[in-house]
Design a protein around this motif. Structure first.
Motif, PDB file in Angstrom:
ATOM      1  N   TRP A  42     -15.422  32.655  -6.722  1.00  0.00           N
ATOM      2  CA  TRP A  42     -14.889  31.501  -6.002  1.00  0.00           C
ATOM      3  C   TRP A  42     -14.975  31.711  -4.496  1.00  0.00           C
ATOM      4  CZ3 TRP A  42      -9.666  30.725  -9.014  1.00  0.00           C
ATOM      5  CH2 TRP A  42      -9.953  30.443 -10.340  1.00  0.00           C
ATOM      6  N   GLU A  43     -14.539  32.864  -4.040  1.00  0.00           N
ATOM      7  CA  GLU A  43     -14.539  33.170  -2.611  1.00  0.00           C
ATOM      8  C   GLU A  43     -15.964  33.264  -2.085  1.00  0.00           C
ATOM      9  OE1 GLU A  43     -12.716  33.684   0.906  1.00  0.00           O
ATOM     10  OE2 GLU A  43     -11.457  33.992  -0.850  1.00  0.00           O
ATOM     11  N   ARG A  44     -16.824  33.872  -2.874  1.00  0.00           N
ATOM     12  CA  ARG A  44     -18.207  34.096  -2.446  1.00  0.00           C
ATOM     13  C   ARG A  44     -18.933  32.794  -2.122  1.00  0.00           C
ATOM     14  NH1 ARG A  44     -22.850  37.029  -6.097  1.00  0.00           N
ATOM     15  NH2 ARG A  44     -24.475  36.949  -4.525  1.00  0.00           N
ATOM     16  N   TYR A  45     -18.676  31.754  -2.906  1.00  0.00           N
ATOM     17  CA  TYR A  45     -19.375  30.494  -2.706  1.00  0.00           C
ATOM     18  C   TYR A  45     -18.518  29.431  -2.030  1.00  0.00           C
ATOM     19  CZ  TYR A  45     -22.803  32.703  -5.654  1.00  0.00           C
ATOM     20  OH  TYR A  45     -23.725  33.580  -6.151  1.00  0.00           O
ATOM     21  N   GLY A  46     -17.377  29.824  -1.483  1.00  0.00           N
ATOM     22  CA  GLY A  46     -16.548  28.903  -0.725  1.00  0.00           C
ATOM     23  C   GLY A  46     -15.777  27.913  -1.583  1.00  0.00           C
ATOM     24  N   ASN A  69     -18.820  18.136 -11.501  1.00  0.00           N
ATOM     25  CA  ASN A  69     -19.107  17.023 -10.602  1.00  0.00           C
ATOM     26  C   ASN A  69     -19.387  17.547  -9.193  1.00  0.00           C
ATOM     27  OD1 ASN A  69     -19.216  14.607  -9.227  1.00  0.00           O
ATOM     28  ND2 ASN A  69     -17.309  13.808 -10.063  1.00  0.00           N
ATOM     29  N   LYS A  70     -18.556  18.480  -8.744  1.00  0.00           N
ATOM     30  CA  LYS A  70     -18.734  19.057  -7.406  1.00  0.00           C
ATOM     31  C   LYS A  70     -20.063  19.813  -7.310  1.00  0.00           C
ATOM     32  CE  LYS A  70     -16.147  21.694  -3.981  1.00  0.00           C
ATOM     33  NZ  LYS A  70     -16.002  20.581  -3.045  1.00  0.00           N
ATOM     34  N   LEU A  71     -20.398  20.569  -8.352  1.00  0.00           N
ATOM     35  CA  LEU A  71     -21.666  21.299  -8.356  1.00  0.00           C
ATOM     36  C   LEU A  71     -22.853  20.340  -8.358  1.00  0.00           C
ATOM     37  CD1 LEU A  71     -20.810  24.145 -10.902  1.00  0.00           C
ATOM     38  CD2 LEU A  71     -20.899  24.298  -8.396  1.00  0.00           C
ATOM     39  N   ALA A  72     -22.719  19.226  -9.079  1.00  0.00           N
ATOM     40  CA  ALA A  72     -23.786  18.224  -9.095  1.00  0.00           C
ATOM     41  C   ALA A  72     -23.973  17.619  -7.709  1.00  0.00           C
ATOM     42  CB  ALA A  72     -23.462  17.135 -10.116  1.00  0.00           C
ATOM     43  N   GLU A  86     -26.234  26.814   1.849  1.00  0.00           N
ATOM     44  CA  GLU A  86     -25.563  27.733   2.768  1.00  0.00           C
ATOM     45  C   GLU A  86     -24.066  27.579   2.593  1.00  0.00           C
ATOM     46  OE1 GLU A  86     -26.721  27.023   6.792  1.00  0.00           O
ATOM     47  OE2 GLU A  86     -28.842  26.945   6.272  1.00  0.00           O
ATOM     48  N   CYS A  87     -23.402  28.673   2.294  1.00  0.00           N
ATOM     49  CA  CYS A  87     -21.943  28.663   2.173  1.00  0.00           C
ATOM     50  C   CYS A  87     -21.387  29.070   3.532  1.00  0.00           C
ATOM     51  CB  CYS A  87     -21.488  29.632   1.096  1.00  0.00           C
ATOM     52  SG  CYS A  87     -19.708  29.756   0.992  1.00  0.00           S
ATOM     53  N   VAL A  88     -20.797  28.133   4.235  1.00  0.00           N
ATOM     54  CA  VAL A  88     -20.254  28.387   5.555  1.00  0.00           C
ATOM     55  C   VAL A  88     -18.742  28.276   5.483  1.00  0.00           C
ATOM     56  CG1 VAL A  88     -20.224  27.634   7.956  1.00  0.00           C
ATOM     57  CG2 VAL A  88     -22.314  27.424   6.623  1.00  0.00           C
ATOM     58  N   LYS A  89     -18.055  29.323   5.898  1.00  0.00           N
ATOM     59  CA  LYS A  89     -16.598  29.289   5.923  1.00  0.00           C
ATOM     60  C   LYS A  89     -16.133  28.475   7.116  1.00  0.00           C
ATOM     61  CE  LYS A  89     -14.630  33.201   3.605  1.00  0.00           C
ATOM     62  NZ  LYS A  89     -13.773  34.353   3.743  1.00  0.00           N
ATOM     63  N   MET A  93     -10.715  27.308   5.742  1.00  0.00           N
ATOM     64  CA  MET A  93     -10.840  28.284   4.662  1.00  0.00           C
ATOM     65  C   MET A  93     -10.529  29.679   5.157  1.00  0.00           C
ATOM     66  SD  MET A  93     -13.922  27.399   2.177  1.00  0.00           S
ATOM     67  CE  MET A  93     -14.912  26.027   2.670  1.00  0.00           C
ATOM     68  N   ALA A  94     -10.971  29.997   6.365  1.00  0.00           N
ATOM     69  CA  ALA A  94     -10.750  31.328   6.907  1.00  0.00           C
ATOM     70  C   ALA A  94      -9.262  31.584   7.123  1.00  0.00           C
ATOM     71  CB  ALA A  94     -11.514  31.497   8.218  1.00  0.00           C
ATOM     72  N   SER A  95      -8.526  30.564   7.561  1.00  0.00           N
ATOM     73  CA  SER A  95      -7.100  30.751   7.798  1.00  0.00           C
ATOM     74  C   SER A  95      -6.319  30.905   6.491  1.00  0.00           C
ATOM     75  CB  SER A  95      -6.528  29.585   8.612  1.00  0.00           C
ATOM     76  OG  SER A  95      -6.609  28.387   7.874  1.00  0.00           O
ATOM     77  N   ARG A  96      -6.791  30.251   5.423  1.00  0.00           N
ATOM     78  CA  ARG A  96      -6.115  30.364   4.129  1.00  0.00           C
ATOM     79  C   ARG A  96      -6.311  31.746   3.519  1.00  0.00           C
ATOM     80  NH1 ARG A  96      -7.390  24.742   0.971  1.00  0.00           N
ATOM     81  NH2 ARG A  96      -6.308  23.388   2.419  1.00  0.00           N
ATOM     82  N   SER A  97      -7.500  32.337   3.728  1.00  0.00           N
ATOM     83  CA  SER A  97      -7.784  33.627   3.104  1.00  0.00           C
ATOM     84  C   SER A  97      -7.204  34.784   3.918  1.00  0.00           C
ATOM     85  CB  SER A  97      -9.289  33.810   2.917  1.00  0.00           C
ATOM     86  OG  SER A  97      -9.928  33.825   4.176  1.00  0.00           O
ATOM     87  N   ALA A  98      -6.791  34.528   5.148  1.00  0.00           N
ATOM     88  CA  ALA A  98      -6.248  35.599   6.002  1.00  0.00           C
ATOM     89  C   ALA A  98      -4.828  35.939   5.649  1.00  0.00           C
ATOM     90  CB  ALA A  98      -6.340  35.188   7.458  1.00  0.00           C
TER      91      ALA A  98
END
Length: 98
Positions: A42-46, A69-72, A86-89, A93-98
């Motif tokens: 999950w984290e790896r692909y955002g 649906n999201k993947l489609a 490209e998975c860009v944080k 997202m960065a603040s949630r994972s910190a």
């Protein structure tokens, strides 16, 4: 492309329609289940913030279809724009994972 309805400031993303290739829809659902059983990806692909929020409010079967649906949508956007994924944080997202 999956159905989208927009009204005012709210965007409603609809279900995966049954108009397209049935086998392709099955593959997206299977891919969603694989993603859901591997939380480390999950984290790896955002997807971590989205999956965790959806997991709190949706039944696990509905969550799998929502993720399919999201993947489609991601696959359609990548193919439509003819670019690599490209998975860009983002800062959110960065603040949630910190």
């Amino acid at each position: 492309m999956p159905q989208q309805i927009s009204t005012g400031d709210r965007t409603i993303l609809g279900k995966i329609t049954k108009r397209g290739n049935r086998y392709l829809r099955v593959l997206f659902v299977q891919a969603a289940w694989v993603v859901l059983v591997k939380p480390k990806s999950w984290e790896r692909y955002g997807l971590k913030p989205w999956v965790e929020a959806a997991k709190r409010r949706l039944h696990h079967n509905v969550l799998a279809i929502a993720l399919a649906n999201k993947l489609a949508r991601i696959a359609w956007a990548v193919l439509n724009k003819e670019r690599n994924f490209e998975c860009v944080k983002t800062s959110e997202m960065a603040s949630r994972s910190a």
